[in-house]
Design an enzyme around this catalytic site. Sequence first.
Site, PDB file in Angstrom:
ATOM      1  N   LYS A   1       0.840  -1.207   0.000  1.00 28.67           N
ATOM      2  CA  LYS A   1       0.000   0.000   0.000  1.00 28.67           C
ATOM      3  C   LYS A   1       0.877   1.259   0.000  1.00 28.67           C
ATOM      4  O   LYS A   1       2.074   1.180   0.274  1.00 28.67           O
ATOM      5  CB  LYS A   1      -0.929  -0.021   1.213  1.00 28.67           C
ATOM      6  CG  LYS A   1      -0.208  -0.039   2.568  1.00 28.67           C
ATOM      7  CD  LYS A   1      -1.171  -0.337   3.713  1.00 28.67           C
ATOM      8  CE  LYS A   1      -0.435  -0.379   5.044  1.00 28.67           C
ATOM      9  NZ  LYS A   1      -1.346  -0.816   6.146  1.00 28.67           N
TER      10      LYS A   1
ATOM     11  N   TYR B   1      15.770  29.821   9.714  1.00 28.73           N
ATOM     12  CA  TYR B   1      14.554  30.538  10.122  1.00 28.73           C
ATOM     13  C   TYR B   1      14.420  30.557  11.637  1.00 28.73           C
ATOM     14  O   TYR B   1      14.642  29.542  12.299  1.00 28.73           O
ATOM     15  CB  TYR B   1      13.322  29.866   9.526  1.00 28.73           C
ATOM     16  CG  TYR B   1      13.156  30.097   8.047  1.00 28.73           C
ATOM     17  CD1 TYR B   1      12.961  31.382   7.540  1.00 28.73           C
ATOM     18  CD2 TYR B   1      13.172  29.028   7.162  1.00 28.73           C
ATOM     19  CE1 TYR B   1      12.797  31.589   6.180  1.00 28.73           C
ATOM     20  CE2 TYR B   1      13.000  29.213   5.801  1.00 28.73           C
ATOM     21  CZ  TYR B   1      12.814  30.510   5.315  1.00 28.73           C
ATOM     22  OH  TYR B   1      12.653  30.693   3.978  1.00 28.73           O
TER      23      TYR B   1
HETATM   24  C1  LIG Z   1      -0.646  -1.804   6.875  1.00 30.84           C
HETATM   25  C2  LIG Z   1      -1.271  -3.063   7.294  1.00 30.84           C
HETATM   26  C3  LIG Z   1      -0.516  -4.250   7.366  1.00 30.84           C
HETATM   27  C4  LIG Z   1       0.986  -4.261   7.254  1.00 30.84           C
HETATM   28  O1  LIG Z   1       1.496  -3.800   8.477  1.00 30.84           O
HETATM   29  P1  LIG Z   1       3.071  -3.673   8.782  1.00 30.84           P
HETATM   30  O2  LIG Z   1       3.093  -3.232  10.194  1.00 30.84           O
HETATM   31  O3  LIG Z   1       3.582  -2.636   7.842  1.00 30.84           O
HETATM   32  O4  LIG Z   1       3.664  -5.000   8.551  1.00 30.84           O
HETATM   33  C5  LIG Z   1      -1.184  -5.439   7.617  1.00 30.84           C
HETATM   34  N1  LIG Z   1      -2.529  -5.452   7.808  1.00 30.84           N
HETATM   35  C6  LIG Z   1      -3.279  -4.333   7.789  1.00 30.84           C
HETATM   36  C7  LIG Z   1      -4.748  -4.418   8.034  1.00 30.84           C
HETATM   37  C8  LIG Z   1      -2.680  -3.100   7.543  1.00 30.84           C
HETATM   38  O5  LIG Z   1      -3.418  -1.982   7.550  1.00 30.84           O
END
Ligand SMILES: *Cc1c(COP(=O)(O)O)cnc(C)c1O
Length: 385
Positions: free
Chosen positions: A51, A276
Site C-alpha cells: 500500500k 529561520y
Molecule cells: C498496513 C497493514 C498491514 C501491514 O502492516 P506492517 O506493520 O507494515 O507490517 C497489515 N494489515 C493491515 C490491516 C494493515 O493496515
Amino acid sequence: MSPFNDSTSGKTTSPATRAGGILTIDLDAVIWNYRRLCLELGNVSCATVVKADGYGLGAREIAPALARGGAETFFVATIDEGIDLRGILTDAGFADATIYVLNGPLPGSERDLLATRVTPVLNSVGDLELWTRFGRSQGLSLPAAVHLDTGMSRLGLCDKEIQRLIESPEMLAGIQLEYYLSHLACADDIGHPENTAQLARLREALSRLPRAPVSLANSSGIFLGRHYHFNLGRPGVALYGVNPTPYQTNPMRRVVTLQGRVLQIRQIDAHRGVGYGASFRATGPSRIATVAVGYADGLLRALSNRGRVCIDGHLLPLVGRVSMDTFTVDVTSLPRDTLRPGSLVDIIGEGHDQDALAVEAGTIGYEILTSLGARYHRVYLGGER
Ligand SMILES: *Cc1c(COP(=O)(O)O)cnc(C)c1O
C-alpha cells in the site's frame, strides 16, 4: 517555453549529478527480507503489503520484484491502488497474482473491482451485503476476505456484527470467503497484554463461525510466534527494512539509502544565527554545510536541531530549522577538505538507518519512508530482472 523543459534546455549532466538528493532502493534487500519473513512463518504462506506506493518506495518496482521473489498475494489500502497494481503486475507477467484492498469496497466500485479481479476486504455487515448483492446481480459468488475487529476499533466487523454473523452464518453464503482477517494493535511490543487479548478474542469468534483460513500477523505479529501465524502472514514495513522487533536487533536488511547534496560550506562567527527563527546560534566559530534536501522532500521539520546525518563515518548534527528545500549541518568537527559543493552526505544509510532518523524526528520508520518525496533521483538496485 518553460525554462524547465528538458528537451529545450540542453541538459548535459546526468540526473544523478543534478539532483539535490539520491534515493537508492535495494530490491535485492526487499526480496531477502521477504524470504526472511517466509522463513519465520515456516509452512504458513506470506503475503506482502504494498500500500501507499510500496510504503513510498515505488510499487511499480517493488511489487514485480516481490513477485519475482515468489510473492503471490498482495495487499493495498485503496481501490485505485488495487486497480493500478493489477496493471503493474500484469505488465510484469504476473497477471494471476491475488490482490486485496484493505479499505474495502465503496458503493459504485463493485464493477471495477470485479473487472480487475481485485478482492475487497469486507469491513462491516454493510460491506458484506454490498458485495453479496452485487455478486447475486452478476450470478456469481465473489471472493472476499472478512475483517473481524478484535481490538483496533478502526476497521472490521465490531463485536455486535460478529455476533450477528455467528447467529446467521448464512450471511456468508453469498460470497467466496477466502480469509478471515484481523489486525494487531500492539504487535511491536512483545510483552503487551493486548496481543494475547486480541488472540483470545479472535479464537473465540472463529470457534463459533463457519470455518475459513485466517490472517492475523503484520510484520511485528510474525515475530510474536507461531500462535499468531494462522494461515497467512501480512507483512509490510519489514519488507522495507524497518525493524519489526524494536525490542531487539533488527532482523531485516536495510533497503533505503538516502543521500543529500552539499550546496555550500560556510564559516560563521560565534553567536551567529542559523536558519529561520535563528533557532540555533553557534557557540564558537563554526562551519555550516547546506544540503539540498528539505521538508518538501519529506525530511521532516521535526528534525530541526535534533536530526543527524552521517558524513565520512561521523554522525553530525542538523542545526537550525529544516527549510523547504535545504537543511544545515554543523561540520566544524570534520577536516576542512572532507566536503565541497557537490559532495553527498548520508541521511539514511549504514550507521544511521530510517529507524534512527525516526527516533530523532519523534516518529516511526513507517512515516519516514512514506514521506520520501518526489524530487529525489531514484536508483533501483537488483530485483532479479
Ligand atoms: C498496513 C497493514 C498491514 C501491514 O502492516 P506492517 O506493520 O507494515 O507490517 C497489515 N494489515 C493491515 C490491516 C494493515 O493496515
